[in-house]
Design an enzyme around this catalytic site. Sequence first.
Site, short mmCIF file in Angstrom:
data_model
loop_
_atom_site.label_atom_id
_atom_site.label_comp_id
_atom_site.label_asym_id
_atom_site.label_seq_id
_atom_site.Cartn_x
_atom_site.Cartn_y
_atom_site.Cartn_z
N HIS A 28 -16.18 -5.20 11.05
CA HIS A 28 -17.03 -4.40 10.18
C HIS A 28 -16.89 -4.83 8.74
O HIS A 28 -15.84 -5.34 8.34
CB HIS A 28 -16.71 -2.90 10.31
CG HIS A 28 -15.27 -2.58 10.12
ND1 HIS A 28 -14.34 -2.75 11.12
CD2 HIS A 28 -14.58 -2.11 9.05
CE1 HIS A 28 -13.16 -2.40 10.68
NE2 HIS A 28 -13.26 -2.01 9.42
N HIS B 154 -17.22 -3.35 4.81
CA HIS B 154 -17.29 -2.16 3.96
C HIS B 154 -18.17 -2.48 2.76
O HIS B 154 -18.00 -3.52 2.12
CB HIS B 154 -15.90 -1.82 3.39
CG HIS B 154 -14.83 -1.52 4.40
ND1 HIS B 154 -14.35 -0.24 4.61
CD2 HIS B 154 -14.14 -2.31 5.24
CE1 HIS B 154 -13.39 -0.27 5.51
NE2 HIS B 154 -13.24 -1.52 5.92
P1 DGP Z 1 -10.50 -0.98 8.43
O1 DGP Z 1 -9.19 -0.48 7.96
O2 DGP Z 1 -11.07 -2.14 7.60
O3 DGP Z 1 -10.43 -1.29 9.90
O4 DGP Z 1 -11.54 0.19 8.20
C1 DGP Z 1 -11.83 1.19 9.12
C2 DGP Z 1 -12.61 2.23 8.39
O5 DGP Z 1 -13.17 3.09 9.34
C3 DGP Z 1 -11.81 3.09 7.43
O6 DGP Z 1 -12.31 2.94 6.12
C4 DGP Z 1 -11.99 4.50 7.91
C5 DGP Z 1 -13.18 4.40 8.83
N1 DGP Z 1 -13.13 5.29 9.97
C6 DGP Z 1 -12.07 5.53 10.76
N2 DGP Z 1 -12.42 6.38 11.74
C7 DGP Z 1 -13.73 6.68 11.56
C8 DGP Z 1 -14.66 7.50 12.26
O7 DGP Z 1 -14.36 8.13 13.27
N3 DGP Z 1 -15.92 7.56 11.76
C9 DGP Z 1 -16.30 6.86 10.63
N4 DGP Z 1 -17.56 7.00 10.24
N5 DGP Z 1 -15.45 6.07 9.95
C10 DGP Z 1 -14.18 5.98 10.43
#
Ligand code: DGP
Length: 145
Positions: free
Chosen positions: A107, A109
Amino acid sequence: MSLHHPYDPDNIFARILRGEIPAVKVWEDDHVLAFMDVFPQSEGHVLVISKTSTAQSLLEIEPDALVRLTAAVQRTARAVEKALQPEGFQIVQLNGAAAAQTVFHLHFHVVPRWADRGLKGHGHTPMAETDALRALADRIAAALD
Ligand code: DGP
């Protein structure tokens, strides 16, 4: 944990793609999904993922899927800029637990930045209210080209 391990089909983003858990969507097509980060580091923090690839990191994604994904990141960033008018933005993409990746479905950001607003630490932010995220997502979606 190394960069190379089997894809977990039950990771959070895979479950969001299957509709098993809710997400505040900004936009999607057959190939990509942009949705609000529920632990936003700044107002308007959006995540962009591929629907078709099970790559966990940048190393694994198929070139065609990467082209679509990066185009989607740009489309999303343009809409964020138009809707929220940040003074800058960060594109962040973490690979591997050692780099602080926590969800192992590749992903990007999109994190809007303002000079006078600090950035909340990655992994140290409170969960956002769904209504507030929906309002931001609607503003960003309305600014899509
Ligand atoms: P990373 O650490 O780069 O793998 O980022 C994962 C991101 O995903 C973090 O910024 C928080 C987000 N995140 C974690 N759980 C959920 C979820 O259940 N829903 C959404 N929309 N975001 C989530």
